[in-house]
Design a protein around this motif. Sequence first.
Motif, PDB file in Angstrom:
ATOM      1  N   CYS A   7       0.750  -1.132   0.075  1.00 41.53           N
ATOM      2  CA  CYS A   7      -0.041   0.037   0.037  1.00 41.53           C
ATOM      3  C   CYS A   7       0.721   1.097  -0.105  1.00 41.53           C
ATOM      4  CB  CYS A   7      -0.799   0.050   1.506  1.00 41.53           C
ATOM      5  SG  CYS A   7      -1.953   1.534   1.558  1.00 41.53           S
ATOM      6  N   SER A  19      -9.912  -0.477  -4.622  1.00 39.32           N
ATOM      7  CA  SER A  19      -9.488   0.262  -5.691  1.00 39.32           C
ATOM      8  C   SER A  19     -10.065   1.484  -5.898  1.00 39.32           C
ATOM      9  CB  SER A  19      -9.649  -0.725  -7.068  1.00 39.32           C
ATOM     10  OG  SER A  19      -8.756  -1.532  -6.864  1.00 39.32           O
ATOM     11  N   THR A  20      -9.624   2.502  -6.090  1.00 43.97           N
ATOM     12  CA  THR A  20     -10.157   3.719  -6.349  1.00 43.97           C
ATOM     13  C   THR A  20     -10.759   3.911  -7.885  1.00 43.97           C
ATOM     14  OG1 THR A  20      -8.057   4.933  -7.020  1.00 43.97           O
ATOM     15  CG2 THR A  20      -8.710   5.010  -4.613  1.00 43.97           C
ATOM     16  N   GLY A  26      -7.950   3.829 -10.520  1.00 42.50           N
ATOM     17  CA  GLY A  26      -7.208   2.439 -10.720  1.00 42.50           C
ATOM     18  C   GLY A  26      -6.364   1.852  -9.510  1.00 42.50           C
ATOM     19  N   HIS A  27      -6.024   2.867  -8.730  1.00 44.55           N
ATOM     20  CA  HIS A  27      -4.896   2.884  -7.797  1.00 44.55           C
ATOM     21  C   HIS A  27      -5.438   1.920  -6.415  1.00 44.55           C
ATOM     22  CE1 HIS A  27      -2.954   6.223  -9.955  1.00 44.55           C
ATOM     23  NE2 HIS A  27      -2.100   5.136  -9.907  1.00 44.55           N
ATOM     24  N   ASN A  28      -4.455   1.079  -6.106  1.00 44.25           N
ATOM     25  CA  ASN A  28      -4.925   0.203  -4.850  1.00 44.25           C
ATOM     26  C   ASN A  28      -4.306   0.659  -3.749  1.00 44.25           C
ATOM     27  OD1 ASN A  28      -6.469  -1.818  -6.414  1.00 44.25           O
ATOM     28  ND2 ASN A  28      -4.578  -2.479  -7.393  1.00 44.25           N
ATOM     29  N   CYS A  32      -6.806  11.185  -4.979  1.00 48.03           N
ATOM     30  CA  CYS A  32      -5.876   9.889  -4.983  1.00 48.03           C
ATOM     31  C   CYS A  32      -4.446  10.177  -4.476  1.00 48.03           C
ATOM     32  CB  CYS A  32      -5.684   9.234  -6.470  1.00 48.03           C
ATOM     33  SG  CYS A  32      -4.706   7.804  -6.494  1.00 48.03           S
ATOM     34  N   ASN A  62     -10.929  -5.291  -5.771  1.00 50.31           N
ATOM     35  CA  ASN A  62     -10.363  -5.857  -7.139  1.00 50.31           C
ATOM     36  C   ASN A  62     -10.060  -7.462  -6.507  1.00 50.31           C
ATOM     37  OD1 ASN A  62      -8.706  -7.120  -9.172  1.00 50.31           O
ATOM     38  ND2 ASN A  62      -8.235  -4.806  -9.543  1.00 50.31           N
TER      39      ASN A  62
END
Length: 541
Positions: A15, A27-28, A31-33, A51, A67
């Motif tokens: 993270c 996921s936002t 597309g970031h986790n 983000c 995801n």
Amino acid sequence: MACINAPWSEENFSCSICLDVFSSPVSTPCGHNFCRTCITKYWDEQVKYKCPVCNELFNTRPDLRVNILFSEMVDRFGTSVRVKEQPCVEPAEVPCDVCTGTQLKAVKSCLVCFTSYCQTHLEPHQRVARLQKHRLVEPMDRLEDRMCMKHDRLLELFCQTEQVCVCWYCTETDHKSHPVVPLKEEYDMKTAQLGKIEAEFQQMIWERKLKIKEIKDTVEMSKKDADREIADGLQVITALMRCIEKCQDDLNQMVKERLKSTEKQAEDLIKELEQEIEDLTNRSSEVKQLSHTKDHLHFLLAFRSLKNPPPTREWTIVEVRPPSFVGTLRRSLGQLEETLIMEMKKLHDAELKSVQQYEVDVTLDPDTAHPKLILSEDGKQVHDGGVEKKLPDNPKRFTSKFYVLTRQSLSSGRFYFVVQVKDKTAWCLGVARESIDRGGGIVVTLENGYWTLYYDKDGLVFRDNPDVRLPLRAELQKVGVFVDYDEGLVSFYDVEARVHLYSATGCTFSEPLYPILNPCNYAFKGDNSAPLIISPVSQTD
């Protein structure tokens, strides 16, 4: 299906907020986790939702999606995946603003995001094209304090006119006509000044330490002086007590000897009288016996020897005078007086030597002298010239009395000066406060600011209301004046005789004191043309 182990590094499973292996990754929309807990806490602390990796802003708080495939991959790696160690922040270093757990050391600060990043959280700024346009600088703490509140730009310049930090936009508006320099240049200049400032502080510290030592030395000296004064006083008082005891013994002995002599005389006379009484008593008995005899021959023969009394003294002229003690006590106390005079002379001598150490060099001020007075070129002598000179008006000048002040004054501490009064028939000298009346009717008293001795053919007085008449032992040659400003003391001394003349004690001084001299009229009460002379303290003094 491709293998999931080979092409992935450990960073892919950590993270970007907590830098640890994902825990319940979500996921936002961009597309970031992130760990669900990390991103939730991050957005709870933000006003705007963005983000943490790409800084993309969202109008509303996004819904977080799981995801599934990525979660399975994270689970497969489990706790074996960890972020590579990065240096933790030290107390003097700038921390990363994105780290939520253990804060790592920031390597860059972004002047667009107003955020400092560690190496991991800086990665999007190095990868994303839009973020690469942000201005990165060396790590800075309190970025909000480094920005211009008006223009939202970095404070990079220094206005030398108003002595404030400004941005480039400020130089085109409020500070357009002011000289400005880069912060580094002003920093270097101010840093160079620090050495001088530090030296000044060290000098001030040294001066204050020196003052502490001076105060301590004064206290220590005062203790020694006090001990010496007590010892000297005890010695003198002990000597006086011995003298008093001796006087008492001598008085007792003298009185007793006189009484004993009287008693011896009385005793001898009484014995003689008793012997005569005995002789007369015997003769009386013989006469009585003879009066009873009938033998005519025996009577006549005995009568011739008994008719005359035995030889005795003529007691009518004999007397025992009581001893006279008149003058005995006086003569005895005379010895004590001589001792006291001798001890007082020693004390006066010691006192005069003590005050002479505070001698000051004073000169007469011609701007204060009465127009009839003549001053010597060196300002040490003054006498009456007999003719009033035409001088320019001066508020400091005496116009009704023949006074003159010195140039020097005293507002604290102690001072001593000597004035020769030899061959003068009248004079006045001492000290006076600065605000005394210098014209019109001058009344010389303590209340009006004068502490002076006055001399003429009628004697010596300390001027006050009423005057204090002082004994004059012999013709004065020099008068010493001592002032202790802080103690409120003014003392006068006969320098030649080394005798204390008078002291005004308990005085209150609230302004500068000046030595003051008055030679008096040269024809006043006899020839008085001799000058008053300010004299140095000689070795014999």
